[in-house]
Design a protein around this motif. Sequence first.
Motif, PDB file in Angstrom:
ATOM      1  N   PHE A 172       0.727   5.836  -6.859  1.00  8.46           N
ATOM      2  CA  PHE A 172       1.427   5.545  -5.611  1.00  8.46           C
ATOM      3  C   PHE A 172       2.545   6.560  -5.374  1.00  8.46           C
ATOM      4  O   PHE A 172       2.694   7.089  -4.262  1.00  8.46           O
ATOM      5  N   ALA A 173       3.322   6.869  -6.420  1.00  4.29           N
ATOM      6  CA  ALA A 173       4.388   7.865  -6.295  1.00  4.29           C
ATOM      7  C   ALA A 173       3.812   9.218  -5.894  1.00  4.29           C
ATOM      8  O   ALA A 173       4.368   9.919  -5.037  1.00  4.29           O
ATOM      9  N   ALA A 174       2.680   9.590  -6.497  1.00  6.03           N
ATOM     10  CA  ALA A 174       2.036  10.859  -6.153  1.00  6.03           C
ATOM     11  C   ALA A 174       1.533  10.845  -4.709  1.00  6.03           C
ATOM     12  O   ALA A 174       1.623  11.851  -4.000  1.00  6.03           O
ATOM     13  N   GLY A 180      -1.806   2.982   0.590  1.00  5.67           N
ATOM     14  CA  GLY A 180      -2.446   2.275  -0.514  1.00  5.67           C
ATOM     15  C   GLY A 180      -1.498   1.709  -1.543  1.00  5.67           C
ATOM     16  O   GLY A 180      -1.885   1.488  -2.698  1.00  5.67           O
ATOM     17  N   GLY A 181      -0.269   1.438  -1.124  1.00  7.63           N
ATOM     18  CA  GLY A 181       0.735   0.976  -2.074  1.00  7.63           C
ATOM     19  C   GLY A 181       0.456  -0.375  -2.701  1.00  7.63           C
ATOM     20  O   GLY A 181       0.995  -0.696  -3.766  1.00  7.63           O
ATOM     21  N   GLU A 182      -0.389  -1.171  -2.083  1.00  7.28           N
ATOM     22  CA  GLU A 182      -0.660  -2.512  -2.604  1.00  7.28           C
ATOM     23  C   GLU A 182      -1.756  -2.507  -3.663  1.00  7.28           C
ATOM     24  O   GLU A 182      -2.010  -3.534  -4.290  1.00  7.28           O
ATOM     25  N   THR A 183      -2.400  -1.354  -3.895  1.00 11.10           N
ATOM     26  CA  THR A 183      -3.491  -1.303  -4.865  1.00 11.10           C
ATOM     27  C   THR A 183      -3.308  -0.221  -5.926  1.00 11.10           C
ATOM     28  O   THR A 183      -3.856  -0.341  -7.016  1.00 11.10           O
ATOM     29  N   LEU A 184      -2.555   0.821  -5.648  1.00 10.25           N
ATOM     30  CA  LEU A 184      -2.419   1.942  -6.566  1.00 10.25           C
ATOM     31  C   LEU A 184      -1.442   1.633  -7.700  1.00 10.25           C
ATOM     32  O   LEU A 184      -0.497   0.857  -7.535  1.00 10.25           O
ATOM     33  N   THR A 185      -1.652   2.247  -8.851  1.00 10.47           N
ATOM     34  CA  THR A 185      -0.681   2.173  -9.940  1.00 10.47           C
ATOM     35  C   THR A 185       0.606   2.880  -9.515  1.00 10.47           C
ATOM     36  O   THR A 185       0.626   3.642  -8.536  1.00 10.47           O
TER      37      THR A 185
END
Length: 235
Positions: free
Chosen positions: A126-128, A117-122
């Motif tokens: 995303f790091a979490a 989900g890297g293209e949508t998460l903050t």
Amino acid sequence: MTVALLCVPHAGAGASMFRKWKRHPFRQLEVVPVQLPGREELFAQDPLTSLTEVVDWCLDRVRETPEDAPFALFGHSFGALVAYETAQRLVAEGARLPERLVVSGVAAPWLPRPVMGGETLTDDRFAARVREVVGHDHPALHDAELRGLLLPSLRADLGISDRYTPGSTDPLPFPVTVLRGADDQLVSRQDAALWSKVGASSTEVIEMPGDHMYFSLDPKPLLAELDAVFARGAG
């Protein structure tokens, strides 16, 4: 004869770790780092966002190796999928083929894999998500400045992984070696073993001590294993 081992980094990573590998006293291998755009000395370039672009980039690196010299492909996790697709493209194009494909820390290509989900998460989420799925915590994910440098290429690579479907699952006409951390929570022993359907020539699965990023603190056991793999192949 020395085999040029083209090494594709895992998601978000640069080729500098492979440059350190070049100091290892290999018997038959020469490590050839593959640097992808958007990281380290290529930071000014935009990260590639499609698998086709990344494979094209890797094919160019293959073509830079001497025509009369043997080569092989290595990749870990995301890099393993790229190395596999590069191998399939070489076969499809009738090009010069590698001596061996070495894939590390990745399930067989047709199996489902976690969506990052890297293209949508903050950035924080995303790091979490990366820490949760991979089971490995990189110091750069906790430093705002370093995270700003890492996340664009990490998002691009994991976006490719999220959309990944294998271009072909035809057996490859050369040996495949599969490496896996024995404590890897992301890639099971069974899912790694299914790579056997890809290697028409032969496939071996080797477990290394450690988790998904088993070589991150001390790469020497991995490098010694790679040396042994190619020595056996030459025998």
